[in-house]
Design a protein around this motif. Structure first.
Motif, PDB file in Angstrom:
ATOM      1  N   THR A   1       0.413  -0.948  -0.226  1.00 41.81           N
ATOM      2  CA  THR A   1       0.072  -0.253   0.193  1.00 41.81           C
ATOM      3  C   THR A   1       1.154   1.235  -0.182  1.00 41.81           C
ATOM      4  OG1 THR A   1      -1.608  -1.200   1.204  1.00 41.81           O
ATOM      5  CG2 THR A   1      -1.590   0.916   0.810  1.00 41.81           C
ATOM      6  N   ALA A   2       1.751   1.405   0.619  1.00 36.52           N
ATOM      7  CA  ALA A   2       2.840   1.834   0.618  1.00 36.52           C
ATOM      8  C   ALA A   2       3.617   2.543  -0.478  1.00 36.52           C
ATOM      9  CB  ALA A   2       3.762   2.680   1.929  1.00 36.52           C
ATOM     10  N   ASN A   3       3.428   1.289  -0.662  1.00 39.14           N
ATOM     11  CA  ASN A   3       4.274   1.600  -2.535  1.00 39.14           C
ATOM     12  C   ASN A   3       3.551   2.216  -3.876  1.00 39.14           C
ATOM     13  OD1 ASN A   3       6.303   0.779  -4.735  1.00 39.14           O
ATOM     14  ND2 ASN A   3       5.284  -0.805  -5.203  1.00 39.14           N
TER      15      ASN A   3
ATOM     16  N   CYS B   1       3.168   5.898  -2.310  1.00 41.76           N
ATOM     17  CA  CYS B   1       4.491   6.060  -3.401  1.00 41.76           C
ATOM     18  C   CYS B   1       4.622   6.440  -5.273  1.00 41.76           C
ATOM     19  CB  CYS B   1       6.011   5.169  -3.105  1.00 41.76           C
ATOM     20  SG  CYS B   1       7.445   5.800  -3.891  1.00 41.76           S
ATOM     21  N   ARG B   2       4.435   5.753  -5.717  1.00 42.36           N
ATOM     22  CA  ARG B   2       4.421   5.584  -6.908  1.00 42.36           C
ATOM     23  C   ARG B   2       3.229   6.240  -7.905  1.00 42.36           C
ATOM     24  NH1 ARG B   2       5.885  -0.073 -10.058  1.00 42.36           N
ATOM     25  NH2 ARG B   2       7.433  -0.639  -8.622  1.00 42.36           N
ATOM     26  N   GLY B   3       2.562   6.162  -7.240  1.00 44.76           N
ATOM     27  CA  GLY B   3       1.398   7.579  -7.110  1.00 44.76           C
ATOM     28  C   GLY B   3       1.433   9.172  -6.872  1.00 44.76           C
TER      29      GLY B   3
ATOM     30  N   VAL C   1       3.999   5.750   4.568  1.00 43.12           N
ATOM     31  CA  VAL C   1       3.250   4.622   5.544  1.00 43.12           C
ATOM     32  C   VAL C   1       2.241   4.666   5.844  1.00 43.12           C
ATOM     33  CG1 VAL C   1       4.436   2.501   7.271  1.00 43.12           C
ATOM     34  CG2 VAL C   1       6.430   2.847   6.259  1.00 43.12           C
ATOM     35  N   LEU C   2       2.447   6.045   6.726  1.00 42.55           N
ATOM     36  CA  LEU C   2       1.267   6.843   7.620  1.00 42.55           C
ATOM     37  C   LEU C   2       0.501   6.400   7.394  1.00 42.55           C
ATOM     38  CD1 LEU C   2       4.031   9.504   9.532  1.00 42.55           C
ATOM     39  CD2 LEU C   2       2.487   7.246  10.538  1.00 42.55           C
ATOM     40  N   ARG C   3       0.437   6.971   5.555  1.00 45.01           N
ATOM     41  CA  ARG C   3      -0.589   7.390   4.452  1.00 45.01           C
ATOM     42  C   ARG C   3      -1.225   5.800   4.652  1.00 45.01           C
ATOM     43  NH1 ARG C   3      -1.083  10.070  -0.664  1.00 45.01           N
ATOM     44  NH2 ARG C   3      -2.516   9.263  -0.502  1.00 45.01           N
ATOM     45  N   ALA C   4      -0.483   4.656   4.004  1.00 43.44           N
ATOM     46  CA  ALA C   4      -1.072   3.607   4.608  1.00 43.44           C
ATOM     47  C   ALA C   4      -1.607   3.051   5.737  1.00 43.44           C
ATOM     48  CB  ALA C   4       0.666   2.910   3.969  1.00 43.44           C
ATOM     49  N   LEU C   5      -1.205   3.223   6.709  1.00 47.48           N
ATOM     50  CA  LEU C   5      -1.997   3.236   7.527  1.00 47.48           C
ATOM     51  C   LEU C   5      -2.895   2.948   7.889  1.00 47.48           C
ATOM     52  CD1 LEU C   5       0.535   2.735  10.240  1.00 47.48           C
ATOM     53  CD2 LEU C   5      -0.475   0.801   9.779  1.00 47.48           C
ATOM     54  N   GLU C   6      -3.586   4.407   6.894  1.00 52.19           N
ATOM     55  CA  GLU C   6      -5.385   5.525   7.083  1.00 52.19           C
ATOM     56  C   GLU C   6      -5.891   4.358   5.973  1.00 52.19           C
ATOM     57  OE1 GLU C   6      -4.042   9.336   7.538  1.00 52.19           O
ATOM     58  OE2 GLU C   6      -3.623   9.292   9.128  1.00 52.19           O
ATOM     59  N   ASP C   7      -5.067   4.251   4.920  1.00 52.56           N
ATOM     60  CA  ASP C   7      -5.892   3.318   3.666  1.00 52.56           C
ATOM     61  C   ASP C   7      -5.868   1.855   4.259  1.00 52.56           C
ATOM     62  OD1 ASP C   7      -5.315   6.208   2.484  1.00 52.56           O
ATOM     63  OD2 ASP C   7      -4.444   5.236   0.889  1.00 52.56           O
ATOM     64  N   ILE C   8      -5.734   1.226   5.148  1.00 55.39           N
ATOM     65  CA  ILE C   8      -5.802  -0.043   5.206  1.00 55.39           C
ATOM     66  C   ILE C   8      -6.727  -0.102   6.417  1.00 55.39           C
ATOM     67  CG2 ILE C   8      -4.148  -0.875   4.160  1.00 55.39           C
ATOM     68  CD1 ILE C   8      -2.422  -1.530   6.579  1.00 55.39           C
ATOM     69  N   GLU C   9      -7.201   1.134   7.047  1.00 61.28           N
ATOM     70  CA  GLU C   9      -7.581   1.049   8.435  1.00 61.28           C
ATOM     71  C   GLU C   9      -7.469   0.674   9.420  1.00 61.28           C
ATOM     72  OE1 GLU C   9     -11.440  -0.831   7.050  1.00 61.28           O
ATOM     73  OE2 GLU C   9     -11.808   0.889   5.434  1.00 61.28           O
TER      74      GLU C   9
END
Length: 159
Positions: free
Chosen positions: A55-57, A60-62, A73-81
């Motif tokens: 998810t973090a990857n 990052c690519r986005g 990584v912090l944004r990914a934690l929010e995205d995966i709830e």
């Protein structure tokens, strides 16, 4: 169960699980964790890390970057709830950044001192210091001449 190359170290998983369980347990009960339970914790953690990394990857690519950073990584934690992890992780991250900033400041000061010492060795001494050094050398030569019984003048050797 077949051993997988990406398996987490069992001793670390055991330590983390026992530490967390001892904090949750009432009293001083020594809790044992079955081997299969430790394997389940380990596999769960491995899958979580892979999911979070993927998810973090994507984040990052986005952003058209190739290196995942802490904000990804912090944004990914929010995205995966898992938003409850963001605040404690942010606090730990800030502590780490402050600690590293202190180390970098100490390292740069040490490098600066080292450079100054090196410059002093490479630079010729000022004329005043050079004259003092020559005077001291002359005095030492005179003292050495007196000690060996000579008068300090050059003597000719027998031919």
């Amino acid at each position: 169960m077949e051993k997988v190359a990406s398996e987490l170290p069992k001793t670390i998983v055991r330590r983390v699980v026992k530490d967390k369980l001892s904090r949750c347990a009432k009293g001083d009960a020594d809790l044992n964790v079955h081997k299969e339970a430790l394997s389940a914790f380990s596999e769960s953690a491995r899958i979580f890390i892979h999911y979070l990394s993927a998810t973090a990857n994507d984040i990052c690519r986005g952003s058209k970057r190739q290196t995942i950073n802490a904000d990804d990584v912090l944004r990914a934690l929010e995205d995966i709830e898992f938003p409850e992890f963001v605040e404690p992780l942010t606090a730990v991250l800030e502590e780490l950044r402050e600690k590293n900033a202190g180390k970098k400041a100490g390292t740069s000061k040490a490098k600066e001192v080292k450079k100054n010492k090196k410059r002093k060795l490479e630079e010729p001494p000022p004329k005043e210091e050079e004259e003092e050094m020559q005077e001291e050398e002359g005095e030492q030569e005179e003292e050495n001449g007196d000690e060996d019984g000579s008068d300090g003048s050059e003597s000719s050797s027998k031919e």
